[in-house]
Scaffold this motif. Sequence first.
Motif, short mmCIF file in Angstrom:
data_model
loop_
_atom_site.label_atom_id
_atom_site.label_comp_id
_atom_site.label_asym_id
_atom_site.label_seq_id
_atom_site.Cartn_x
_atom_site.Cartn_y
_atom_site.Cartn_z
N TYR A 55 5.40 -5.38 7.08
CA TYR A 55 5.29 -4.15 6.30
C TYR A 55 4.61 -3.11 7.16
CZ TYR A 55 0.37 -5.27 5.01
OH TYR A 55 -0.97 -5.56 5.02
N GLU A 56 5.08 -1.87 7.06
CA GLU A 56 4.69 -0.85 8.03
C GLU A 56 4.97 0.54 7.47
OE1 GLU A 56 7.21 -1.93 11.29
OE2 GLU A 56 9.04 -1.39 10.23
N THR A 57 4.62 1.54 8.25
CA THR A 57 4.97 2.91 7.91
C THR A 57 6.38 3.19 8.43
OG1 THR A 57 4.21 3.95 9.96
CG2 THR A 57 2.55 3.57 8.24
N SER A 58 6.88 4.38 8.18
CA SER A 58 8.21 4.75 8.65
C SER A 58 8.20 5.25 10.09
CB SER A 58 8.82 5.83 7.75
OG SER A 58 7.98 6.99 7.73
N GLU A 59 7.00 5.41 10.68
CA GLU A 59 6.89 5.89 12.06
C GLU A 59 7.01 4.73 13.03
OE1 GLU A 59 6.74 9.01 12.96
OE2 GLU A 59 6.77 9.68 10.87
N MET A 60 7.97 4.82 13.95
CA MET A 60 8.20 3.73 14.88
C MET A 60 7.03 3.53 15.84
SD MET A 60 11.59 3.05 17.20
CE MET A 60 11.11 4.17 18.51
N SER A 61 6.26 4.58 16.07
CA SER A 61 5.13 4.48 16.99
C SER A 61 3.93 3.76 16.37
CB SER A 61 4.69 5.88 17.45
OG SER A 61 4.33 6.68 16.33
N ASP A 62 3.89 3.64 15.06
CA ASP A 62 2.77 2.98 14.39
C ASP A 62 2.92 1.46 14.50
OD1 ASP A 62 1.86 5.45 13.68
OD2 ASP A 62 2.52 5.34 11.59
N GLN A 101 12.54 16.45 20.65
CA GLN A 101 12.22 15.77 19.40
C GLN A 101 12.83 14.38 19.38
OE1 GLN A 101 13.04 18.00 15.88
NE2 GLN A 101 12.17 19.90 16.66
N ILE A 102 12.09 13.43 18.81
CA ILE A 102 12.57 12.06 18.70
C ILE A 102 13.64 11.98 17.63
CG2 ILE A 102 11.96 9.68 18.12
CD1 ILE A 102 9.21 10.19 19.29
N ARG A 103 14.84 11.52 18.01
CA ARG A 103 15.96 11.45 17.09
C ARG A 103 16.31 10.02 16.68
NH1 ARG A 103 16.38 16.61 15.30
NH2 ARG A 103 16.48 18.10 17.04
N GLY A 104 15.68 9.06 17.30
CA GLY A 104 15.98 7.66 16.98
C GLY A 104 15.37 6.75 18.02
N GLY A 105 15.67 5.48 17.91
CA GLY A 105 15.15 4.53 18.88
C GLY A 105 15.19 3.11 18.36
N PHE A 106 14.64 2.22 19.17
CA PHE A 106 14.62 0.79 18.84
C PHE A 106 13.25 0.22 19.15
CE2 PHE A 106 18.98 1.87 19.89
CZ PHE A 106 19.70 1.29 18.85
N SER A 107 12.87 -0.79 18.37
CA SER A 107 11.63 -1.50 18.59
C SER A 107 11.92 -2.99 18.64
CB SER A 107 10.63 -1.18 17.48
OG SER A 107 9.41 -1.86 17.69
N PRO A 134 0.84 -1.21 0.00
CA PRO A 134 0.00 0.00 0.00
C PRO A 134 0.87 1.25 0.00
CG PRO A 134 -0.68 -1.55 1.72
CD PRO A 134 0.64 -2.03 1.19
N SER A 135 0.30 2.35 -0.44
CA SER A 135 1.02 3.62 -0.48
C SER A 135 1.51 4.00 0.91
CB SER A 135 0.11 4.72 -1.03
OG SER A 135 0.76 5.97 -1.01
N GLY A 136 2.76 4.43 1.01
CA GLY A 136 3.32 4.86 2.28
C GLY A 136 3.83 3.74 3.16
N LYS A 137 3.78 2.50 2.68
CA LYS A 137 4.24 1.36 3.47
C LYS A 137 5.49 0.75 2.83
CE LYS A 137 0.48 1.68 5.98
NZ LYS A 137 -0.24 2.71 5.22
N SER A 138 6.31 0.14 3.66
CA SER A 138 7.53 -0.50 3.18
C SER A 138 7.83 -1.73 4.03
CB SER A 138 8.71 0.48 3.23
OG SER A 138 8.94 0.92 4.56
N ILE A 139 8.75 -2.56 3.54
CA ILE A 139 9.16 -3.75 4.28
C ILE A 139 10.11 -3.33 5.40
CG2 ILE A 139 10.37 -5.96 4.14
CD1 ILE A 139 9.56 -6.12 1.22
N SER A 140 9.86 -3.84 6.59
CA SER A 140 10.71 -3.52 7.74
C SER A 140 12.13 -4.02 7.49
CB SER A 140 10.14 -4.16 9.00
OG SER A 140 11.08 -4.08 10.07
N ILE A 141 13.10 -3.16 7.61
CA ILE A 141 14.49 -3.56 7.45
C ILE A 141 14.94 -4.41 8.62
CG2 ILE A 141 16.86 -2.71 7.22
CD1 ILE A 141 15.01 -2.26 4.79
#
Length: 262
Positions: free
Chosen positions: A168-175, A213-219, A145-152
Amino acid sequence: MNRYLALLLASFVFFSCDTSSEKVEQASFSIAMDTVRVDSKGEILFLNYFLGVSAMDPAQKYLYNMNMMKSILEKINLETLSLDTLIQLEREGPNGIGSPSKIIALENGGFVFSNNYTIRYMDPSMQVSKQITLAREEFITELLPSGKSISIQSNGISNDGRFLAGLYETSEMSDTPEGIIWLDLEKETGKLIPTQALDFIRENNLTLELDGQIRGGFSTAVFFEASKDKILFSPTSKNMIMIYDLTADSLITKMYDSKLTS
């Protein structure tokens, strides 16, 4: 991955993508470890990554260990426990392997080198025979879908190099992730499996904030192993393995107790 995870299963919870029936069973097991000495023939073998970028050939006769600093593949004979040969590879150029995070030894004597962005297929003479960049291939971008990509961080390739599965997800880590993508890299076809079964992986996010501001993180990462008809995946934050049956469109979750990972 499935050879080792299968040893860890102690209780089972079954549910499909739409239902939530449960069944629990108990089992006991033990794990033994051994240490071996390898004759390096006077060479210093690369252990900086704890064999993190290594693979056995399909016959399990040889171990191929990647020296990431020198782009050398160390071929170790597991029957004689000795270094067989050092294979010098190119890092850059048309036959370059880049900086792989995973290697696969194929039955035809070739290899797959992947850094989770780009997958390179090498023939037995170490020439690149095929290259797939996940963010650029038309059969992948048209499927997502538009705006989604495979998680690296959360994708995996089958041991024959043919299939890939991941989030597959958005680029926002909170999503929360949208679901699972399964790809046949040989036929260049795929399937999306929307599911909320992995929403919990965002519960343990670690974020780095600077000046508000959020500069990075891990999930939480999810390890995947794909095949023609099944996808096995396991998150790093819970003692569980999940199996999606592509034919039956059903999801099985197997939870376990472990003294090592609890």
